[in-house]
Design a protein around this motif. Structure first.
Motif, PDB file in Angstrom:
ATOM      1  N   ARG A  86       0.806  -1.211   0.000  1.00 25.44           N
ATOM      2  CA  ARG A  86       0.000   0.000   0.000  1.00 25.44           C
ATOM      3  C   ARG A  86       0.844   1.269   0.000  1.00 25.44           C
ATOM      4  NH1 ARG A  86      -2.670   0.279   6.040  1.00 25.44           N
ATOM      5  NH2 ARG A  86      -0.736   0.471   7.235  1.00 25.44           N
ATOM      6  N   ASN A  87       2.157   1.121   0.251  1.00 27.69           N
ATOM      7  CA  ASN A  87       3.054   2.270   0.202  1.00 27.69           C
ATOM      8  C   ASN A  87       3.711   2.441  -1.159  1.00 27.69           C
ATOM      9  OD1 ASN A  87       2.642   2.857   2.985  1.00 27.69           O
ATOM     10  ND2 ASN A  87       4.053   1.199   3.513  1.00 27.69           N
ATOM     11  N   GLY A  88       3.411   1.525  -2.084  1.00 27.00           N
ATOM     12  CA  GLY A  88       3.983   1.615  -3.420  1.00 27.00           C
ATOM     13  C   GLY A  88       5.277   0.854  -3.602  1.00 27.00           C
TER      14      GLY A  88
ATOM     15  N   ASP B 240      -8.654 -14.149  -7.153  1.00 26.30           N
ATOM     16  CA  ASP B 240      -9.147 -13.521  -8.378  1.00 26.30           C
ATOM     17  C   ASP B 240     -10.417 -12.714  -8.152  1.00 26.30           C
ATOM     18  OD1 ASP B 240      -8.760 -13.099 -11.149  1.00 26.30           O
ATOM     19  OD2 ASP B 240     -10.393 -14.481 -11.599  1.00 26.30           O
ATOM     20  N   GLU B 241     -11.127 -12.996  -7.070  1.00 27.92           N
ATOM     21  CA  GLU B 241     -12.354 -12.246  -6.791  1.00 27.92           C
ATOM     22  C   GLU B 241     -12.055 -10.862  -6.236  1.00 27.92           C
ATOM     23  OE1 GLU B 241     -14.685 -14.682  -4.235  1.00 27.92           O
ATOM     24  OE2 GLU B 241     -15.193 -16.137  -5.807  1.00 27.92           O
ATOM     25  N   GLN B 242     -10.888 -10.675  -5.651  1.00 30.74           N
ATOM     26  CA  GLN B 242     -10.523  -9.379  -5.092  1.00 30.74           C
ATOM     27  C   GLN B 242      -9.562  -8.596  -5.973  1.00 30.74           C
ATOM     28  OE1 GLN B 242      -9.478  -9.147  -0.912  1.00 30.74           O
ATOM     29  NE2 GLN B 242     -10.227 -11.222  -0.572  1.00 30.74           N
ATOM     30  N   TYR B 243      -8.968  -9.259  -6.953  1.00 29.18           N
ATOM     31  CA  TYR B 243      -7.915  -8.622  -7.745  1.00 29.18           C
ATOM     32  C   TYR B 243      -8.482  -7.581  -8.704  1.00 29.18           C
ATOM     33  CZ  TYR B 243      -4.230  -8.052 -11.218  1.00 29.18           C
ATOM     34  OH  TYR B 243      -3.306  -7.528 -12.068  1.00 29.18           O
TER      35      TYR B 243
ATOM     36  N   TYR C 281       0.263  -7.082  -8.518  1.00 27.15           N
ATOM     37  CA  TYR C 281      -0.711  -7.623  -7.581  1.00 27.15           C
ATOM     38  C   TYR C 281      -0.536  -7.009  -6.196  1.00 27.15           C
ATOM     39  CZ  TYR C 281      -1.417 -10.947 -11.291  1.00 27.15           C
ATOM     40  OH  TYR C 281      -1.696 -11.496 -12.513  1.00 27.15           O
ATOM     41  N   PRO C 282      -1.579  -6.369  -5.669  1.00 27.83           N
ATOM     42  CA  PRO C 282      -1.513  -5.899  -4.277  1.00 27.83           C
ATOM     43  C   PRO C 282      -1.266  -7.086  -3.345  1.00 27.83           C
ATOM     44  CG  PRO C 282      -3.412  -4.972  -5.416  1.00 27.83           C
ATOM     45  CD  PRO C 282      -2.856  -6.026  -6.317  1.00 27.83           C
TER      46      PRO C 282
ATOM     47  N   VAL D 146      -2.584 -11.571  -2.591  1.00 25.71           N
ATOM     48  CA  VAL D 146      -1.679 -12.660  -2.978  1.00 25.71           C
ATOM     49  C   VAL D 146      -1.674 -13.749  -1.901  1.00 25.71           C
ATOM     50  CG1 VAL D 146       0.699 -13.276  -3.524  1.00 25.71           C
ATOM     51  CG2 VAL D 146      -0.245 -11.105  -4.334  1.00 25.71           C
ATOM     52  N   LEU D 147      -1.861 -14.983  -2.326  1.00 28.60           N
ATOM     53  CA  LEU D 147      -1.883 -16.126  -1.411  1.00 28.60           C
ATOM     54  C   LEU D 147      -0.543 -16.850  -1.363  1.00 28.60           C
ATOM     55  CD1 LEU D 147      -5.341 -17.464  -2.545  1.00 28.60           C
ATOM     56  CD2 LEU D 147      -4.868 -16.105  -0.526  1.00 28.60           C
ATOM     57  N   ALA D 148       0.131 -16.936  -2.497  1.00 23.61           N
ATOM     58  CA  ALA D 148       1.401 -17.662  -2.537  1.00 23.61           C
ATOM     59  C   ALA D 148       2.261 -17.151  -3.679  1.00 23.61           C
ATOM     60  CB  ALA D 148       1.169 -19.160  -2.700  1.00 23.61           C
ATOM     61  N   VAL D 149       3.564 -17.247  -3.487  1.00 26.69           N
ATOM     62  CA  VAL D 149       4.549 -16.917  -4.512  1.00 26.69           C
ATOM     63  C   VAL D 149       5.438 -18.140  -4.700  1.00 26.69           C
ATOM     64  CG1 VAL D 149       6.487 -15.439  -5.140  1.00 26.69           C
ATOM     65  CG2 VAL D 149       4.529 -14.474  -3.914  1.00 26.69           C
TER      66      VAL D 149
END
Length: 210
Positions: free
Chosen positions: A69-71, A84-87, A95-96, A100-103
């Motif tokens: 949120r700070n960029g 995907d419902e919030q993206y 992606y904020p 994100v659930l996993a990388v």
């Protein structure tokens, strides 16, 4: 008897998935002369498998960035699994962190050096602020019910490993930190950082957490 048959079916099913991933990796590695292209194809192959496994509410993207949120921006991520419902679709490849659930970092050959690089990338990912803006009501509810907003799970996936010795392989992950950095400004901060590692030729998944 049916339970035993179900288990055999699952074994055959996951064996076929394993064989497909292994065959794709062999094909790309022999066909493509450029290491960057090989890596990209390996990432896409794993992303395709994950899309078939996960419910539709979860998105899977190969090669993307994560922002807070700070960029602040993460390093490039091989695979991102997100809600995907919030993206917000207009971001495209960015992606904020709250969505994100996993990388997943994908390595053609997982070695000690590659593990060290992946852990550096994980440390950089942890520097992003993973704190959603909450109304006073939800701040109170989060604290009362201990509702965590966990950072993304960090994963390393290798199509093969550079060692034949299981003990050597396991020691690469022997000193992982388990405690999360406590954040006094957030109502409920989870105590553990999830971490997973897998190599196809070892068939082992390591995890850290509670």
């Amino acid at each position: 008897m049916s339970g035993e048959n179900d288990l055999k079916f699952l074994n055959r099913f996951f064996r076929s998935v394993y064989n497909k991933l292994e065959a794709d990796a062999l094909l790309f590695n022999r066909r493509l002369p450029h290491e960057g292209l090989k890596g990209s194809e390996n990432e896409q192959a794993l992303a395709d498998v994950l899309r078939n496994f996960l419910p539709s509410r979860y998105g899977v993207e190969a090669n993307g960035l994560i922002i807070d949120r700070n960029g602040a921006v993460s390093r490039q991520c091989d695979i991102i699994i997100y809600d995907d419902e919030q993206y917000p679709k207009y971001f495209r490849k960015v992606y904020p962190i709250e969505t994100v659930l996993a990388v997943i970092e994908v390595k053609t050959e997982l070695s000690k050096q590659q593990v060290d690089i992946a852990r550096e990338n994980e440390a950089a990912l942890r520097e992003l602020q993973c704190r959603p803006l909450l109304t006073p009501y939800w701040q109170t509810k989060t604290k009362e019910n201990k509702i965590p907003h966990s950072p993304p799970i960090h994963c390393i996936f290798g199509y093969r490993s550079s060692t034949e010795d299981f003990g050597t392989f396991s020691r690469w992950f022997g000193d992982l930190p388990t405690r999360a950095s406590e954040d006094k400004t957030f109502p409920y901060c989870p105590l553990f950082n999830p971490f997973l590692a897998c190599a196809l030729d070892k068939g082992v998944v390591f995890s850290r957490g509670d």
